[in-house]
Design an enzyme around this catalytic site. Sequence first.
Site: not given
Length: 247
Positions: A160, A156
Amino acid sequence: MTALADQVAIITGASRGIGRATALALAETGVKVVVNYAQSSTAAEALVAEIEALGSQALALKADVSKPEEVDNLIEATLGQWGRIDILVNNAGITRDTLLLRMKLEDWQAVLDLNLTGVFLCTKAVSKLMLKQKSGRIINITSVAGLMGNPGQANYSAAKAGVIGFTKTVAKELASRGITVNAVAPGFIATDMTQDLKADDILQFIPLGRYGQPKEVAGMIRFLATDPAAAYITGQTFNVDGGMVMH
Ligand code: NAP
């Protein structure tokens, strides 16, 4: 008539959480909103009804935005309905949290496919139209995890952080045609995504001492879409995190 009235926005992952609040915030100002979703058709249709009750227009469209053909269909259906796209909010996202040594390639790939490749696919498709229009606003939802890292989120946080780099490059590529591209980095926001986290472990790192609400992120997204208030802002990442990350 407001600064955003009669514009058309696509919000990916708008059936729940931050995307839902963003759809409402934009619709309140007269924007016609596409409520994209992957599975939650009942929630998406309920949101459309809520927006219509406000006197605005909305359309629920199912599309897995990690898949190129489904992104193409999403864009085509939006153009078929309203003929233009002024605002893209790349919001759809998932987590598959686990420590690096336990992380399977599927966990890595699923998160990268939606949270980074999905942003690429939607931005590429919409920017073609915005270049012709010589106007547009693209707002990418990243995370504080992409800025500071977070144990259990290698996939993640990589995706991001990628969104932040992507935002800067595309902002430079599209700036000469009056298109702005910015990112919003939420901290911990009270949505389905964070409901299983242990609040006690987290709140000590948040100076404001609470989780954020989806509408508090939506306020920043709406500001970045507003003309002329945000017209001179591009390539930036704005934290909405209760003070967790201070630059
Ligand atoms: P959420 O409540 O879990 O909602 C996720 C949304 O994404 C849902 O509408 C879901 O649709 C949609 N979605 C999932 N897979 C999709 C796909 N393949 N194609 C299209 N849509 C898909 O999440 P959230 O907390 O609002 O998060 C929204 C964004 O903010 C994400 O990018 C997330 O990474 C970011 N963010 C959240 C937080 C936080 O604390 N909540 C913090 C930082 C960043 P269905 O309902 O159909 O599944």
